[in-house]
Enzyme design. Structure first.
Site, PDB file in Angstrom:
ATOM      1  N   ASP A 136      -8.682 -16.822  36.700  1.00 22.44           N
ATOM      2  CA  ASP A 136     -10.105 -16.743  36.376  1.00 22.44           C
ATOM      3  C   ASP A 136     -10.693 -18.144  36.441  1.00 22.44           C
ATOM      4  O   ASP A 136     -10.000 -19.110  36.766  1.00 22.44           O
ATOM      5  CB  ASP A 136     -10.333 -16.108  35.001  1.00 22.44           C
ATOM      6  N   HIS A 211     -15.112 -15.415  39.880  1.00 24.45           N
ATOM      7  CA  HIS A 211     -14.105 -15.800  38.871  1.00 24.45           C
ATOM      8  C   HIS A 211     -13.053 -16.736  39.474  1.00 24.45           C
ATOM      9  O   HIS A 211     -11.865 -16.625  39.166  1.00 24.45           O
ATOM     10  CB  HIS A 211     -13.437 -14.560  38.277  1.00 24.45           C
ATOM     11  N   GLU A 275     -18.346  -9.024  38.753  1.00 28.25           N
ATOM     12  CA  GLU A 275     -19.184 -10.153  38.336  1.00 28.25           C
ATOM     13  C   GLU A 275     -19.172 -11.294  39.357  1.00 28.25           C
ATOM     14  O   GLU A 275     -18.830 -12.432  39.050  1.00 28.25           O
ATOM     15  CB  GLU A 275     -18.713 -10.662  36.969  1.00 28.25           C
TER      16      GLU A 275
END
Length: 474
Positions: A136, A211, A275
């Site tokens: 991440d 990420h 995301e």
């Protein structure tokens, strides 16, 4: 039946009069894999003459063993050094094929010995998937020989923000404490083997193309603005720094994935897909050039193209792509398994689009949410998911047709670790909510919450024996 505390409860369970007397009922039970049971089915028959565990496969026999060991805790001492085991019949099989736990080791690194304890807890609850979120913005946790800086640089951040991150926050206080760590390939192979011995598949996640700030910090040429040197992200939230869509970056990811596939034999490989802001793809000349070449009308469509390019490596090796539910909106491969996290409704959308779906909705099974009054609970990301709410979770959305319901292949609970610095905090947030989740994942008969608590109280002793923390019931 209050003295017999089996968690998750078997699908069919009857207790009769009488007992079987044995000096060592664990050793004296007869065990066999048989052809007349389905691959996931098992039976436990205890009569006054003995105990027999039969199953349709080695995996199912493991589940029989776990259930039987819990049953034996109800045995009572008898004469001549023997114990009296209740006469019972159990006919059992799981409702879902995917019964998972996701552990985020990217935001806060978790040592190998703790991961092994989590596997023991998963096995105790007859679950069968450990999904490891390995990369991440805040850390890269898997050794990649071709790109050593991923762990030399990407696995470490000099400090971490303090307190709760709020929307739109721009000023932060930091703890001045370096944090990091990563798993060597040998450590990951140990985790995989330990899990396999317990019938558990370890599914790795390399989250992309968003990420990825830790990777870009290690190799700036992966970013959309390579002249800018980033650090590993020290705050939470979503970074705008995503991978560029150049051919060299596609090859970078393919190389990484080939090394990951060599470590993890799982038939499923998770590529994230959640995301992923497209703001930099709109600003970067190279990304705009790629968008024009592909004839795409919006920069956000580059995500689907990029995922398709790198996922080709999985197809070459006969593996299946798993992704978060945003993937449905990016024209992802039809055989991708979708993990519905933003809501149960996202699972409906994915199933109606013909995807196999793992239900992981944040409103029910995100165990980084508070489980009580925020004033008295450890800092958490938000929300409120009590033990009882987990117990009441319905895996399959009622609005689906029978054909669509058949595409719900399982369910998974999530532990995101932004606000969990180590094993003590993870254990507290995971357990005993995991015990309630296991009842729904397995398909245990829905009884009253109070009945569940009568089984859960003695079950906590088993969790203590594994050596993992949990939130007290009272």
């Amino acid at each position: 039946m209050p003295d017999i505390a089996i968690v998750p409860a078997p699908r069919e369970f009857t207790v009769a009069e009488g007992h079987w007397m044995s000096e060592d009922p664990l050793a004296d039970a007869v065990r066999s894999v048989v052809e007349n049971l389905g691959e996931t089915e098992y039976r436990i028959d205890v009569t006054e003459d003995g105990a027999r565990l039969s199953a349709g496969s080695d995996d199912a026999l493991r589940h029989a063993e776990t259930t039987y060991e819990q049953l034996l805790e109800a045995a009572v001492p008898a004469e001549h050094g023997k114990v009296a085991v209740p006469v019972v019949r159990i006919a059992d099989a799981p409702r879902f094929g995917w019964r998972g736990v996701m552990l985020d080791v990217a935001r806060h690194f978790m040592p190998t010995d703790f991961v092994l304890k989590v596997i023991d807890v998963i096995a105790l609850h007859r679950l069968n998937v450990l999904h490891l979120h390995l990369t991440d913005d805040q850390g890269w946790r898997v050794q990649i020989d071709a790109y050593p800086r991923l762990t030399e640089v990407g696995a470490w951040r000099p400090e971490t923000m303090i307190g709760k991150m709020s929307h739109g926050q721009t000023d932060f206080t930091y703890d001045a404490t370096p944090h990091g760590g990563f798993y060597t390939k040998d450590e990951l192979r140990e985790i995989v083997a330990y899990a396999a011995d317990r019938g558990i598949t370890v599914v790795p996640e390399i989250d992309l193309p968003g990420h990825m700030q830790a990777a870009i910090a290690a190799y700036p040429e992966l970013g959309n603005f390579p002249d800018t040197q980033l650090g590993v992200r020290q705050i939470w939230g979503i970074s705008d720094d995503v991978l560029n869509v150049n051919d060299a970056t596609v090859e970078f990811v393919k190389t990484v994935l080939r090394e990951v596939l060599d470590i993890f034999p799982s038939p499923y490989i998770h590529l994230g897909g959640d995301e992923c802001p497209s703001v930099q793809w709109r600003e970067a000349d190279e990304a705009q050039k790629r968008q024009a070449e592909l004839g795409l009308t919006d920069a956000g469509q580059l995500q689907g193209w990029f995922t398709e390019q790198v996922a080709a490596v999985l197809a070459e090796e006969g593996r299946r792509l798993v992704g978060w539910d945003e993937m449905v909106e990016t024209d992802c491969p039809q055989d991708a398994v979708i993990m519905a996290w933003r809501s149960a409704q996202r699972g409906e959308v994915a199933a109606k689009a013909g995807h196999e779906v793992v239900m992981a909705p944040c409103e029910s099974v995100y165990f980084d949410y508070y489980q009580g009054d925020p004033a008295t609970e450890p800092l958490a990301i938000g929300g409120n998911i009590t033990l009882e709410k987990v117990y009441d979770f319905e895996v399959i959305p009622a609005a689906l047709s029978d054909q669509e319901k058949a595409l719900i292949v399982g369910t998974q609970c999530q532990i995101w670790t932004e606000y969990m610095e180590g094993p003590e905090q993870v254990g507290y947030m995971l357990l005993p909510r995991l015990s309630a989740f296991a009842e729904r994942a397995w398909g245990s008969p829905k009884t009253s919450y109070d009945e569940f608590l009568t089984r859960l109280r003695p079950h906590l002793t088993r969790i203590e024996r594994i050596g993992i923390n949990y939130r007290p019931l009272d």
